[in-house]
Structure formats: structure tokens, C-alpha cells
Design a protein around this motif. Sequence first.
Motif, mmCIF file in Angstrom:
data_model
loop_
_atom_site.group_PDB
_atom_site.id
_atom_site.type_symbol
_atom_site.label_atom_id
_atom_site.label_comp_id
_atom_site.label_asym_id
_atom_site.label_seq_id
_atom_site.Cartn_x
_atom_site.Cartn_y
_atom_site.Cartn_z
ATOM 1 N N ILE A 1 0.820 -1.238 0.114
ATOM 2 C CA ILE A 1 0.066 0.091 -0.076
ATOM 3 C C ILE A 1 0.748 1.128 0.166
ATOM 4 C CG2 ILE A 1 -1.899 1.463 1.365
ATOM 5 C CD1 ILE A 1 -3.078 -0.910 0.187
ATOM 6 N N ASP A 2 1.787 1.418 0.802
ATOM 7 C CA ASP A 2 2.467 2.593 1.400
ATOM 8 C C ASP A 2 3.800 2.276 1.653
ATOM 9 O OD1 ASP A 2 0.381 4.470 0.875
ATOM 10 O OD2 ASP A 2 -0.280 4.126 3.055
ATOM 11 N N GLY A 3 4.722 2.878 0.959
ATOM 12 C CA GLY A 3 6.175 2.848 1.668
ATOM 13 C C GLY A 3 7.146 2.189 0.182
ATOM 14 N N HIS A 4 8.027 3.207 -0.303
ATOM 15 C CA HIS A 4 8.921 2.771 -1.380
ATOM 16 C C HIS A 4 10.242 2.141 -0.780
ATOM 17 C CE1 HIS A 4 6.023 4.264 -4.043
ATOM 18 N NE2 HIS A 4 6.513 5.481 -4.622
ATOM 19 N N MET A 5 10.605 1.073 -1.170
ATOM 20 C CA MET A 5 11.997 0.472 -0.841
ATOM 21 C C MET A 5 12.863 0.651 -1.927
ATOM 22 S SD MET A 5 11.530 -2.678 1.439
ATOM 23 C CE MET A 5 13.262 -2.966 1.168
ATOM 24 N N VAL A 6 14.222 1.078 -1.682
ATOM 25 C CA VAL A 6 15.271 1.076 -2.723
ATOM 26 C C VAL A 6 16.168 0.404 -2.106
ATOM 27 C CG1 VAL A 6 16.460 2.744 -4.137
ATOM 28 C CG2 VAL A 6 14.367 3.582 -3.168
ATOM 29 N N CYS A 7 16.811 -0.548 -3.015
ATOM 30 C CA CYS A 7 18.188 -1.336 -2.847
ATOM 31 C C CYS A 7 19.294 -0.433 -3.661
ATOM 32 C CB CYS A 7 17.963 -2.571 -3.492
ATOM 33 S SG CYS A 7 16.637 -3.802 -2.654
ATOM 34 N N ALA A 8 20.098 -0.028 -2.718
ATOM 35 C CA ALA A 8 21.010 0.752 -3.333
ATOM 36 C C ALA A 8 22.473 0.502 -3.173
ATOM 37 C CB ALA A 8 20.959 2.314 -2.781
ATOM 38 N N SER A 9 23.304 0.662 -4.277
ATOM 39 C CA SER A 9 24.626 0.500 -4.069
ATOM 40 C C SER A 9 25.512 1.613 -4.569
ATOM 41 C CB SER A 9 25.233 -0.842 -5.258
ATOM 42 O OG SER A 9 24.521 -2.095 -4.712
ATOM 43 N N VAL A 10 26.410 1.800 -3.704
ATOM 44 C CA VAL A 10 27.089 3.130 -3.991
ATOM 45 C C VAL A 10 28.779 2.964 -4.082
ATOM 46 C CG1 VAL A 10 25.503 4.437 -3.018
ATOM 47 C CG2 VAL A 10 27.258 3.857 -1.542
ATOM 48 N N GLY B 1 10.901 10.988 8.100
ATOM 49 C CA GLY B 1 12.188 10.510 8.085
ATOM 50 C C GLY B 1 12.204 9.454 6.925
ATOM 51 N N VAL B 2 13.461 8.957 7.032
ATOM 52 C CA VAL B 2 13.724 7.864 6.001
ATOM 53 C C VAL B 2 14.317 6.593 6.747
ATOM 54 C CG1 VAL B 2 14.117 8.999 3.747
ATOM 55 C CG2 VAL B 2 15.903 8.125 4.980
ATOM 56 N N ASN B 3 14.188 5.352 6.489
ATOM 57 C CA ASN B 3 14.680 4.137 7.112
ATOM 58 C C ASN B 3 15.793 3.393 6.457
ATOM 59 O OD1 ASN B 3 12.445 3.807 9.598
ATOM 60 N ND2 ASN B 3 11.500 4.534 7.878
ATOM 61 N N VAL B 4 16.708 3.249 7.046
ATOM 62 C CA VAL B 4 17.931 2.551 6.376
ATOM 63 C C VAL B 4 18.189 1.216 7.002
ATOM 64 C CG1 VAL B 4 20.201 2.655 5.643
ATOM 65 C CG2 VAL B 4 18.814 4.465 5.130
ATOM 66 N N GLY B 5 18.583 0.336 6.276
ATOM 67 C CA GLY B 5 19.277 -1.060 6.913
ATOM 68 C C GLY B 5 20.121 -1.773 5.996
ATOM 69 N N ARG B 6 20.583 -2.773 6.634
ATOM 70 C CA ARG B 6 21.492 -3.891 5.554
ATOM 71 C C ARG B 6 22.594 -3.234 5.082
ATOM 72 N NH1 ARG B 6 19.753 -8.122 2.091
ATOM 73 N NH2 ARG B 6 21.345 -9.073 3.323
ATOM 74 N N VAL B 7 23.258 -2.223 5.843
ATOM 75 C CA VAL B 7 24.352 -1.575 5.289
ATOM 76 C C VAL B 7 25.669 -2.693 5.305
ATOM 77 C CG1 VAL B 7 26.185 0.222 5.717
ATOM 78 C CG2 VAL B 7 23.594 0.520 6.386
ATOM 79 N N ARG B 8 26.055 -2.688 4.311
ATOM 80 C CA ARG B 8 27.098 -3.846 4.092
ATOM 81 C C ARG B 8 28.185 -3.563 2.952
ATOM 82 N NH1 ARG B 8 22.648 -4.960 1.581
ATOM 83 N NH2 ARG B 8 22.508 -6.606 0.133
ATOM 84 N N GLU B 9 29.171 -4.224 2.861
ATOM 85 C CA GLU B 9 30.085 -4.141 1.785
ATOM 86 C C GLU B 9 29.431 -4.884 0.479
ATOM 87 O OE1 GLU B 9 33.996 -5.568 2.610
ATOM 88 O OE2 GLU B 9 34.324 -3.826 3.916
ATOM 89 N N ASP B 10 29.825 -4.267 -0.735
ATOM 90 C CA ASP B 10 29.425 -4.597 -2.023
ATOM 91 C C ASP B 10 30.715 -5.012 -2.887
ATOM 92 O OD1 ASP B 10 26.847 -3.625 -4.143
ATOM 93 O OD2 ASP B 10 28.738 -4.408 -4.863
ATOM 94 N N SER B 11 30.392 -6.363 -3.552
ATOM 95 C CA SER B 11 31.631 -6.662 -4.395
ATOM 96 C C SER B 11 31.792 -5.889 -5.590
ATOM 97 C CB SER B 11 31.414 -8.335 -4.513
ATOM 98 O OG SER B 11 30.341 -8.616 -5.117
ATOM 99 N N ILE B 12 31.127 -5.228 -5.872
ATOM 100 C CA ILE B 12 31.245 -4.452 -7.121
ATOM 101 C C ILE B 12 31.531 -3.146 -6.833
ATOM 102 C CG2 ILE B 12 30.435 -3.794 -9.416
ATOM 103 C CD1 ILE B 12 29.168 -6.544 -9.519
ATOM 104 N N ASP C 1 30.893 -0.234 -3.603
ATOM 105 C CA ASP C 1 31.836 0.201 -2.300
ATOM 106 C C ASP C 1 30.839 -0.529 -0.958
ATOM 107 O OD1 ASP C 1 34.139 0.852 -3.151
ATOM 108 O OD2 ASP C 1 33.481 2.939 -3.104
ATOM 109 N N ILE C 2 29.461 0.004 -1.209
ATOM 110 C CA ILE C 2 28.591 -0.017 -0.090
ATOM 111 C C ILE C 2 27.284 -0.428 -0.593
ATOM 112 C CG2 ILE C 2 27.349 1.040 1.728
ATOM 113 C CD1 ILE C 2 30.296 0.156 2.905
ATOM 114 N N LYS C 3 26.667 -1.238 -0.200
ATOM 115 C CA LYS C 3 25.079 -1.378 -0.319
ATOM 116 C C LYS C 3 24.440 -1.163 0.874
ATOM 117 C CE LYS C 3 25.378 -6.339 -1.562
ATOM 118 N NZ LYS C 3 25.132 -7.326 -2.823
ATOM 119 N N PHE C 4 22.864 -0.964 0.668
ATOM 120 C CA PHE C 4 22.122 -0.779 1.857
ATOM 121 C C PHE C 4 20.540 -0.630 0.868
ATOM 122 C CE2 PHE C 4 21.324 3.657 0.890
ATOM 123 C CZ PHE C 4 22.443 4.112 0.401
#
Lengths: 364, 364, 364, 364
Positions: free
Chosen positions: D252-261, D320-331, D333-336
Motif C-alpha cells: 500500500i504505502d512505502g517505497h523501498m530502494v536497494c542501493a549500491s554506491v 524521515g527515512v529508514n535504512v538497513g542492511r548496510v554492508r560491503e558490495d563486491s562491485i 563499495d557499499i550497499k544498503f
Amino acid sequence: MFVKQTKQYSVGVLGATGTVGQRFILHLHSHPFFKLVALGASSRSAGQKYSAVTRWKQSKPIPATVKDMVIAECTTDNFKHCDIVFSGLDHDVAGPIEHSLRQAEVAVFSNAKNYRRDPQVPLVVPLINTDHFEVLAAQRASLGLNKGYIVANANCSTTALVVPLAALEKAFGPLEQVQATTLQAISGSGYPGLPSLDILDNVVPYIGSEEDKMEWETYKILGGMTQDRSAFDYHEAAPLKVSATCNRVPVIDGHMVCASVKFAAKEKPSPEAVIKAFNDYRCDAQNVGAPSAPEQVITVHEEQDRPQPRLDRDHQNGAGVNVGRVREDSIFDIKFVVLANNVQIGAATSSVMNAEVAALQGYV
Amino acid sequence: MFVKQTKQYSVGVLGATGTVGQRFILHLHSHPFFKLVALGASSRSAGQKYSAVTRWKQSKPIPATVKDMVIAECTTDNFKHCDIVFSGLDHDVAGPIEHSLRQAEVAVFSNAKNYRRDPQVPLVVPLINTDHFEVLAAQRASLGLNKGYIVANANCSTTALVVPLAALEKAFGPLEQVQATTLQAISGSGYPGLPSLDILDNVVPYIGSEEDKMEWETYKILGGMTQDRSAFDYHEAAPLKVSATCNRVPVIDGHMVCASVKFAAKEKPSPEAVIKAFNDYRCDAQNVGAPSAPEQVITVHEEQDRPQPRLDRDHQNGAGVNVGRVREDSIFDIKFVVLANNVQIGAATSSVMNAEVAALQGYV
Amino acid sequence: MFVKQTKQYSVGVLGATGTVGQRFILHLHSHPFFKLVALGASSRSAGQKYSAVTRWKQSKPIPATVKDMVIAECTTDNFKHCDIVFSGLDHDVAGPIEHSLRQAEVAVFSNAKNYRRDPQVPLVVPLINTDHFEVLAAQRASLGLNKGYIVANANCSTTALVVPLAALEKAFGPLEQVQATTLQAISGSGYPGLPSLDILDNVVPYIGSEEDKMEWETYKILGGMTQDRSAFDYHEAAPLKVSATCNRVPVIDGHMVCASVKFAAKEKPSPEAVIKAFNDYRCDAQNVGAPSAPEQVITVHEEQDRPQPRLDRDHQNGAGVNVGRVREDSIFDIKFVVLANNVQIGAATSSVMNAEVAALQGYV
Amino acid sequence: MFVKQTKQYSVGVLGATGTVGQRFILHLHSHPFFKLVALGASSRSAGQKYSAVTRWKQSKPIPATVKDMVIAECTTDNFKHCDIVFSGLDHDVAGPIEHSLRQAEVAVFSNAKNYRRDPQVPLVVPLINTDHFEVLAAQRASLGLNKGYIVANANCSTTALVVPLAALEKAFGPLEQVQATTLQAISGSGYPGLPSLDILDNVVPYIGSEEDKMEWETYKILGGMTQDRSAFDYHEAAPLKVSATCNRVPVIDGHMVCASVKFAAKEKPSPEAVIKAFNDYRCDAQNVGAPSAPEQVITVHEEQDRPQPRLDRDHQNGAGVNVGRVREDSIFDIKFVVLANNVQIGAATSSVMNAEVAALQGYV
């Protein structure tokens, strides 16, 4: 009485690009004796290839033989060469063209609601009352026609309810009261139909005019004809009272109905007798060998939590109905739950099976 | 009669890590006169911080004051210092500890089903029958207690149904027949509860022993006490017949009930009179000023497609019930739809409101 | 090379009452050259009829020929007469029995994860790397066996990703980087699997150890064997880096993967060339005439909003994969979306197709 | 710098009957310094009471003070007395009226996309770049205005992504690459929006023009202004490359984004450093005391399966926004993973918070 059919019939589909039309096409593209020769849609789509203008929404792909068929506008001239026309049109446009095709001596089998209340149009659930075709002679006569007529099929929720009711009347005599509460799938309202924001994680306890339809359609289907077979006379034929309550639930396909029935007879059948009556029930569509008829009209589930829409709606390609939880009722006599596939036996399958029976019985 | 409350009560929660327990905590952590002093769970969690062992499933975070509270095992010794203990335990473990706490002179308000059928345990929906607390004297007496007792609250689906029924009986006298078909949310079966594969795009037309519960709980709640207030005597008090059919639907929270009622009186109220009775209905929880009581017990929705679970379940924090589609029934007299928030008034809110009324009326 | 198969093989299914086992049965009950002769489950079910102890969860009914088959306990003695055994066991029990059957000279095709990392066990997606069967000789040799071996199939999410990757490597040479974000169906976690309260109106951005599996399984499947075909040597064979992110979504069946790829070669293929490579891709399972092989391994959808799980998962009975939205990527070279039916090609279908190829190539 | 605000501002809402308008009303009806004085809708609704013409779709009821407000047509004359006008209009009608109100010296805060690409219109996510208000002087000057201007807020999916990116740039310098795959809620497409048949038990891997929007909006928001503050100059300011892939999911509500930076700097921050940067991030909206600003801009969840839309979207009222699963990315640097409430901080809340900051900083 199993009739072997060798004759082929030319058939057309009105509203071929819509969701009911798409179902018609899946039923008809490889039919043993219906040959799909014409597809109709709005003037906007006319002249274009079927696959180019259709937002196809079925899990089976567009049949290869249909992909490149050119769509015609829904006019009498474009469809009068058909023996049979199936109408998947919306009720706001279905009325005039269906009537006009009938006047052009075409046999019209319609899923639209426009002529359902007409006293000379049979409202036929093919698992129950194909004997109502007897009124077609009077329909033709009053319009001065030789071959043309309209046959309507019932609303999807009515269909679910009325099949077990017919089996009960056949076995135990007239019913006096039927209380029905539905949990109806979203596909029942077509496409686009319900906005997702209205139904995800939700239930909508209202479907416009559905309760009224379930009540009087049941009267007409279970009711009788006048003695001279010239019209339907369901008011007198039906001491039956139906009270329907309709809900929409977040289910793709498959209407469930929780039904409670009271028999007119003093002696009440046991749940076991009711189950036997459901299991034993057969219909004309089976007897004449209609290709779309299910092997078993009513499948009784023994597991206490069945039928369920997702698990049971595709049983027998959705051509029969499923019943479960047959038990005594502390107010009525018996209660049970019914599941019918609203986009199959509740819609296109009904029209096609009606036409099959009509063809096999010489009405086309 | 609005009672200003100044006394503070020490309260504990059994089953504090479960979903009902989590709801208790959200209700109690900032309560005006209940002070949360003890949290109980299984021996596995005992000795650990609440936030460390709880799989918190609420959309509001764990209250800051609760996060670091240390969990105690659910033993009598650990909770006998409480004035009131709320039990969110599963029925398979609730029985002995609830009884033992009662013997230790604690007032136990339980959401479990273990003592609901006990003829000396009041089964109380706080919006209806807090007068059933009168039996507590007899309960204590028969066990030789001064302060200890058990009060049960009703099953969530019963609660939804019985509130409007009580309003109707108050306004128009006894009911004769009630036909109820439910569409119940998945949270009603706790966590983990229903597997997602069973309910996504589906309906399950069966909930174990729920229909039976709805029927006899309704009899007990609407029924009377013996003349000497020593027990419940609902069999005789209830000419009422209830027939319940229960379904699970893919809705997170909020039980809907489609109800049809027949009044015992010859003169039948109109839908308008019924709507007025719903609007006018008030309860003791409101009169004594229970902090959790809703402003309006029954909210009547005028839109023809309301109430709906997703839109209306949080109205008044789920402490009242919602009614809509009040209309005549062709078999019964009146039909309507009810929505109650099964995790609020259908569970923890009921226990808390029961305890508030009990405290304000001097039962604690 | 189309091999006509006339030999019949006796096959058994371990874990026959579970959801993967149920799929095996639907695949095998009318197979052209596999004859289903033994069903295994826990000792609790052993000795009973299949239909009596199975909570059947498929939309097709239990095959008539299977209903009354008596379940055996999963012991070596009970299955050593089979030519082939399919294992749908959970990983916590699969290890010893699969090994023991191999020692009894049975060809074991397992859907469990226990031996996937074994350097002598081929991890085979039948649409890609059936040439890895070449290692079976070494596997047998090192265990002193003549006929027995274990073949594993890949995890369901890996399968979806790796099929288009294989097609790209075949057409354009090695890949350098693959970024994959999944939207995985709930059936991927088996039954009961995810509680409905966790996934309705929700997304869970985590699937235990799934990201790790997708990464190294891709390395093994796309990677090479040692020169002497004695083992897999994927670390060196793979300059490839895979970064996977896994999400669970409220979809019954069908895993979607949003993939971005970077080619090792300097010259980058256009989206059109990629589409052609997908369309042209063929596999050994097709070439040897495996009955379960799809006509088209990769179906490329032209509509910009396809593939979609509900509409496309049953295409070709879920035996191939679906790809869409092939376009340039501003960071990688090309991006696209893949859909694979996780309970078909992602599970039982893979095992069966693997065994078909093995049989047709003389490995059984 | 906490500014105490005593001045009151007259505010109006355009598109007040739509879903964004309904959110504006819930934000503004009891605002400490915005006084809601005018509601605008189409000419069809003009002259009628708000509650009479609005299909209210919120779980909180229509505020009592708003129910009887009379709707005005969205003309300049009807809203030019407002200090601030919030626009919840659809983009097909928003352009002319927003411009015309600006010409009438009204401060317009728009949720529509019409002026987002205008080089003199700030595209402001209030948790990030309220310093972009500095361009307003040039906007006014070029149109010869004293007080009138337009401020746009970002697309809902952009908002989710860009907040953590801003925190990362602030702590660790420029980013070089961002790969973002979204799982977006159905409310993002408004009402009626997606048909339920398209999204129940399904995922749609395409949202029209959304990927393009996410990419360039991110460039503009994170990019710089020209040295003289006369316009935005994001092309040069941004070495950043963003690759976005957008999916619709049944939430219903709430956009999730899987991001790698990938960071531009050679030295890469650890996941722990990134978590600290997220936790420490503060914005001007907090510093000036905007009433709608969240206490914590970025909430970092420690549980490995959080944030989740259903459980976390209402945290801090979705401001606000919510973030989780901050971890290293093999391609990279960081993904969350990020979750933002698309109907709060992704829409109406952004406009209101922008206006609060503007008012507190003297821009109104």
C-alpha cells in the motif's frame, strides 16, 4: 443421449479485446465444431490485427491462429454471416447490436446483462436449465424470426449459488429459504475494475446491484415457464425467498458463497444425503456431450477447509462448481460453501456451453 | 457517573513477548493509573531484556520505558505482587498460571480461552456486559478468596458480532435468530499463524472451532446470571439461536461480520430505528470514564461501501465497532455489516478496558 | 541430436509429501520413460497411503495412480531398487540418505543444497551446463562406484539469473560484473514458509544466506572444470564478480531478477544484439530431446512492462525463463529483467530435466 | 539555530479532493502557524462542502474543521489572498494555475512535476537541500516579482534514494556511481492508479518515466547552483552516474530502494562508518525547528530484515527515512536498503516541510 456432432458452425465474438472476449477466444480457437471467423471490437480497433490492439491479460498466450486476425467493428453487416455470435460486450453498448444481430437471424449468446430480465429470453446456466431453450420458439415467433434469438447467461455470483440449489431441488423438492453471503474475486468487475488501493489488505462489503441480481436471477433460473412455453413465470413458480449479501475480497479469480438453505418439505435431508445428491447430480450438457461440460458438475470436497479459490478454481478448467463443509444449520436446515470460477463457468464458459448444447439439440 | 481515579495499580503482563503481549505493552506503558511493573515470558527469555528477546511486530516502536525491562518467568512468585495481571498467554499454558495467580489474590484479566466457559468466570466485552462482574463475589467465595479472580474477554469474532446485538436487544428487546458470516483477518490467528501460501490470493472457509465459539460465547455474553448472582445461566436466558459461518481472508487486521437478525417482538424496527439505536448506544465503560473507552461505541457509516477493514479499523484506536449497510432482510428482519479491530477491541483493548472498569467500580 | 528413448527407468521420490515432492509427482506420474515406483517420507507417514497423509497444496489434484501408493520410509533398502531417486528432502535430513543411496549405486538428483558445494558434484541447471555431467566419472571413481552419483540442481534464484548470463557468455564472451536484485516469491521458502503477517502488504529485504548462494552458485555453474574433468575449478575460471541483493515479495510463484551486466570484451553488444542472443540460445536438453525441455529456453518479451510473475510464470509450464526490458545501463553495459518459475525450472523441473538428459546421454 | 515562529500564514490547497490533497489537509488542519483558509478543486466540485464531494481515502476521518469548508475553483482570484498555496494537482492541469498564482505574488509549493526541471525552480527535499532556496531571488527577479515563486518537491522514489546519498556525500565526499533498484508501493501512482488485477500476486517491472526521473532529479538535488545563485548547474557539478530500475510491488504505502554506491575518494568508508554517518546526519529543517521535521532524519535499523514497508513506514509519521542492511558490495563499495513513506516524506510532507523552512527563514 450422447449426440455426435459433425456439423461445423461459424462463430464470431463481440468485445473480443476485453477480458471476457479474451476468454471466449481461448475457448473457441481450437473448438471441435465452432470455427472462429470474426472478431469484433470498437471502431478504434477495427481494421487492425488482434495482437496489435489487445492488452492481453491471460496467462496463456494469444493463440497463433488468432494473433493476425483483423478486427471488425461490431456492426450487423460484419457479423450476420455467423451462425453464432458470442457477446462479451459491456452492457452500455451490448443492447442494440445484440438485438440487431438477432433480427439478422443470428443466434446470440450473451454474457451481458441487458436481456436477462426479458421474459422471452432464457437466462441459462448450462449446468442447470438448458430446458429453458424451449422458450426460444416463442421468442422467434414474436419477432417473426426463423433462426435468430438471444440467450443470456447468468451473473457470475448467481451461477455459483444456483448450481447446488438446483441439485438440492432435484433431489429433495422445492426450497423455501436461501441465505447467501459471497466473497467475490476482483476479476468479477472486469478490467480495470477495482483500484488496487481499494482492495489490497481489505474487503469491500458492497457490490453495486449484485445482491438484487443474485436474488431475482435465482428466481428466474430455478423458476418455471408458462404452460405454453411462451415466457417465464418465475414469480409464481417460486415460493423461494433468497437473501443475498455480497462482498469483494482480494482474490484474483473464484467466487465463494456461504449458503444456508431451508427445504419446503417437512422431512429434512441429512448432510450425508445432501452430499450424495451433489455427487449424483448430472445435467443435459453432459448428457448431450457438450465438449465444455465438466465430468462432474458438483465436486464435493471432504477436507474441512476446502474448497478454496486458489487451489480449486481451476479444477476441470473451472467448468464445474466445488462444494464443501456440508453441515447442519441451527436456523436453516443445511449450510455449505460453494466455489465457482467466475471467469469460466461464471462467464465465457457458460455462454460457450450454452451454445454447444443449443447446437447439439438443433437450436442452431 | 464519571469516576475520577487517583489510585495507581501495579500491573503485569504474561506472555509479554507474543503479539497480544506486545499490544498490552503499547496500551499500558503510559496508562493514567496502571503502572507496568512486570513482564512475563517463557523460561527461555527470563532474565533477559525485553528488547533483546522480543520479535517486535508492531508499527510503533517498543516504548523506551519497556525496552530494558527484564523479563521474568511466568510463575506465581514473580507476579503475586501485582494488583492486576493481564494474560496474553496461549491457551496451552495459560490455565495453571492464571489459576495460581488468582489463588495468590491477584485480579487476572485474561485473553486466553481457558476459563471462558467456567460458569463463575465472567466473559466480558467491556462495551456490553461489565455488569457480569457481579458474579465475581461468588467466584471469590467459592475459592475462599478476598481479592483474586479471573475475568475473561471474548473471542475476537464474537466481540465484533455481539456489540451491535447488545444494542439491538437494549432498544428492541430479545433477538430470536442471528445468522453471522465472518471475513476474519489473519492476525486473529496470532504469529506465525497462517502460512502466506495459504492465504495470499485466497480465502479459507474454515477456522477451527470458531463457529462453535461464536455461538455459545454470544449466548453467555447476552445471557443472564442466576438470580443470586452466583453463576451464569445463559441456556435458559437465551431463546436466541445463532448460526455462525467463519472465513479467513487476506486482511491484516479487522474482522468483518455480515449479520442478519430476527427480533422476538412482533413489531419490527425499521432500518432507521436500528441506526438510531446503534448511534445512541452507550456502555458502562463510558459512564465510569474508563480511559480506553471509545467516545462512540458503535459508529454507523452512511457510505454504502463502508465500513472497510483497512480504512476503518483504526477509528478511535480500534476501541469501538463500526457498522454499515443497515437494511431490511427478506428472510430475517434486518441485516448489516460490522467491523471490529480484532487486535484491539477484539483482544488486548478488551482486557485493559475490563480492568479499567473493574478498578473504577472498586473490584480491584 | 535427438535421441529416441525406449528404455524405461524406475524412479523414486524422497520427501514425497512436501511441496517439492508434490511437484516431482506431478512431473513424473505420466512421464514417457520414468516410471514412478517408490515414494518416501518420514517414518511417521510410512506404511500409509499417499493421499491419506499428504497435505496436498497443488491446484491440480493428486494423480489417480499415486493416490493409493503406500509411502516408504526414506531408507536405502526401500529405494535401492530404483534407477533414479529424486530428492525433495529438506537439507537437514537430505545429506546421509542421499549419500547412502549413491553408495547403493543409485543415481540421485537432488533439489537439496547439501552437496552443491562439493567439488565433484555437478551443480546443474539443465538449460545451461549439462556438460558438467562429465565430472560424474571422477565422482564415481573416487567413491569406487559403478553407477551411483549425486547431481544437484541450483537454488531457485540462481537459476533465474544464470540462464540469461550463460546465453550472454555464449554469444559475447566472458562477463566481468553482474549486479542482481531479486524480487522472490513466497513459495521459494517452502511450506509453511513465511507467515502471512510478515509478507501481506509488505516486502522483506532479506533472505537468509540467499545472496551468498546466488553469488558462488553462479561462479560454479558458469565456471569451468579442471582439465582432467575430475572436479570443478570455478575460482580461477571466473573473473566474474556477482553482487546479489535478495528481497521477498508477496507473490505466490515466480522469482524476478533485475540484472545489470558488464562484459569483459571492449566491444559491447547493443540491446538488439542481446535480444537476438537470448532468442537464439539453445541447450543440450533441447538437443537430446528431453521431454521436459522448453521449446524456447529464453522468451524475450517486447512489451515494456513484461515479464510479470502472475502472467508469465506458467509459460511453457515454467520450464524456460522469461526476459524483458533489455536496455543500456549507464553504469554497466546492459540491464534487463528475468522471471523464472521458482517451483518449476527453479526446483523440481530442473531435477527431472537433469535426469532426462543424463538418461538420454547414457549416464543412467 | 532554532527559530521561534509567531507569525501566522494563510494557506490554500489546490487539488484538495485528491489523495495528495487529502494528505495536505491532514497535515495543515491543526498546524501551529499555517492556517488553512482555502480549498481548491475542479469546477464540478466548486461551491460544495468538502465532505460532500470528496471520496475520502484516509484512515483518519476528515477533520471536523474542514468538513464543511466550501470548495473553490482553482483560479487565481480564489487563491491570491493566500500567503502560501500547496498544489496537489495532477500535472496535466498544474502548470498554468501554479504559474499564475506565482505571478499573483503567492508562494507556491508544488507536488506536481511541471516545474521540476525549470533551472530557476528549486527541487527541494526538505531533509537535504533547502539551501537551494537561494535561487528564489533570481526566480523572482527574472519574472519581476516581489514575493511570488514556485518550489517543487521531488518524486517519491527519488526522495527515498537521495536522502542517504546526501548523508554519504556530506560525510565522505562526492559519489561516483549509484545503482538503485526500487520496490514501489501502489499509492505512488495515485487513485485510482493501478488496477488490482495488475498487481495482486504480481510485480510490475516498469513504471513509466520513473527511472529517468530518479536519475536526473538526483543530479539536480545533489548538484550545485551557479556561482551567482541564479540557476542550477547540476550537469557540471555531478560526476555522479545513477542507474535506476523501478518496480511496482503489492504494498500500500512505502517505497523501498536497494542501493549500491561507489565513492569518488580512494579511501572507502567501512559499513560502520557509513552507519555512523547516517545516524549523525542532520538537516536545516531540524535546525530551524520546522514542526514537521523528524527527530532523526535517517533511522538505521539493526535487524537484518528491516526496514520493511508495513512495519516502518509510519515511524516518525513518515517524515524521515529508514535504512538497513548496510554492508560491503563486491562491485560497488557499499550497499544498503532504504525505505521512505511515499505519501508522507515522498509527497505532501515534503511540500509542507519545505514551506515551514521557507517561512522560518523569511522566504515567505
